[in-house]
Motif scaffolding. Structure first.
Motif, short mmCIF file in Angstrom:
data_model
loop_
_atom_site.label_atom_id
_atom_site.label_comp_id
_atom_site.label_asym_id
_atom_site.label_seq_id
_atom_site.Cartn_x
_atom_site.Cartn_y
_atom_site.Cartn_z
N LYS A 110 0.84 -1.22 0.00
CA LYS A 110 0.00 0.00 0.00
C LYS A 110 0.87 1.26 0.00
N ALA A 111 2.05 1.16 0.63
CA ALA A 111 2.91 2.33 0.75
C ALA A 111 3.89 2.48 -0.42
N MET A 112 4.16 1.39 -1.15
CA MET A 112 5.22 1.41 -2.17
C MET A 112 5.05 2.51 -3.23
N PRO A 113 3.84 2.77 -3.74
CA PRO A 113 3.72 3.86 -4.73
C PRO A 113 4.18 5.21 -4.19
N TRP A 114 3.98 5.43 -2.89
CA TRP A 114 4.36 6.70 -2.27
C TRP A 114 5.85 6.71 -1.94
N TYR A 115 6.37 5.57 -1.46
CA TYR A 115 7.82 5.48 -1.21
C TYR A 115 8.61 5.86 -2.46
N THR A 116 8.22 5.27 -3.59
CA THR A 116 9.00 5.43 -4.81
C THR A 116 8.79 6.80 -5.46
N LEU A 117 7.84 7.56 -4.94
CA LEU A 117 7.69 8.94 -5.40
C LEU A 117 8.85 9.80 -4.92
N LEU A 118 9.42 9.45 -3.77
CA LEU A 118 10.50 10.26 -3.19
C LEU A 118 11.76 10.28 -4.08
N PRO A 119 12.31 9.13 -4.49
CA PRO A 119 13.46 9.21 -5.40
C PRO A 119 13.11 9.84 -6.74
N THR A 120 11.86 9.72 -7.15
CA THR A 120 11.43 10.36 -8.40
C THR A 120 11.50 11.88 -8.28
#
Length: 276
Positions: free
Chosen positions: A93-103
């Motif tokens: 559930k959190a992975m889409p938001w986690y990977t927004l940070l390096p983006t």
């Protein structure tokens, strides 16, 4: 101005190369090539983040819970399948938001907002190593205080960090718990990596590698195996954190806990349990 554009184009070319390397081998071209560069970068980070999480998690669990059962972890302390599935569910559930940070960090680097460089010819090797060390010290310091405040500020603990501390016994902790956070909690603890970009010159691939290696590091400190390598903040220290809630807030090392008085050593913990 042309020189500046050429310098920034190096970052765009490099991130475009990473997008193609990952996405072209895993997804049909019609799914990702029409996307804007920012979304391609997010998709690459999302796919890579999931691969890293599942491959490292499954290999880790297979090794310590199956191949080496009763060597590192007693059979009765192995987490249940239900606990691991719940951890995976929270992490997904959190992975889409986690990977927004390096983006977002890559976007800022591509626009010249950060002290980042793309080739090693900007500094000599000695300075590169010094900057990496300064970067890691800054990240360690910031993560310690972010993590501590997530415990000390009751509102933040109740609404964010408590999600991760559902796993508070050895038989509920597993490598899959490493990314099982409320999305905002996980982002807050990774934000020091992005803030460091504005303070310390760092190589782009070094920054991205350290961000993604967080996934492997957090898996390792939730396996409950005490490696006892000073001054590393291994799983023995972090397991104490999950059971006492007020010790061992550090990330890579025990240095900040030692400096600020929150360190609890696993061997001391074992001795006190035996004394009881």
């Amino acid at each position: 101005m042309a020189a500046d554009n050429g310098f920034l184009n190096q970052f765009v070319e490099e991130t475009t190369f990473y997008n193609r390397i990952i996405l072209s081998h895993l997804l049909p071209a019609n799914l990702w090539e029409p996307l804007p560069h920012f979304l391609q970068t997010w998709l690459r980070n999302y796919v890579a983040g999931n691969l890293l999480y599942f491959v490292s998690g499954f290999l880790w669990c297979f090794y310590i819970y199956y191949l080496k059962l009763n060597v590192y972890i007693p059979k009765d302390s192995v987490p249940t399948r239900k606990a691991m599935i719940m951890q995976i569910h929270v992490a997904m559930k959190a992975m889409p938001w986690y990977t927004l940070l390096p983006t977002v960090s890559e976007y800022m680097i591509e626009h010249g907002w950060a002290k980042c460089y793309s080739t090693l010819d900007h500094f000599n090797w000695f300075l590169c190593v010094v900057y990496i060390a300064l970067y890691l010290v800054f990240v360690e310091f910031m993560i310690y205080w972010v993590h501590k405040e997530l415990h000390d500020i009751k509102f933040l603990y109740k609404h964010l960090h408590a999600t991760h501390h559902m796993y508070n016994k050895q038989n509920t902790l597993s490598p899959f718990a490493g990314l099982a956070f409320h999305p905002l909690d996980g982002i807050l603890q990774a934000v020091p990596h992005v803030i460091a970009l504005f303070i310390v010159p760092i190589h782009l691939i070094t920054h991205l590698s350290l961000l993604f290696l967080e996934g492997i590091w957090t898996a390792s400190i939730h396996d409950c195996i005490h490696g006892n390598i000073w001054p590393i903040m291994g799983a023995g220290y972090h397991t104490i954190h999950h059971t006492t809630y007020k010790h061992n807030y550090g990330h890579y090392t025990i240095c900040m806990d030692w400096m600020f008085g929150s360190l609890k050593v696993p061997l001391a913990e074992d001795d006190s349990e035996k004394a009881k």
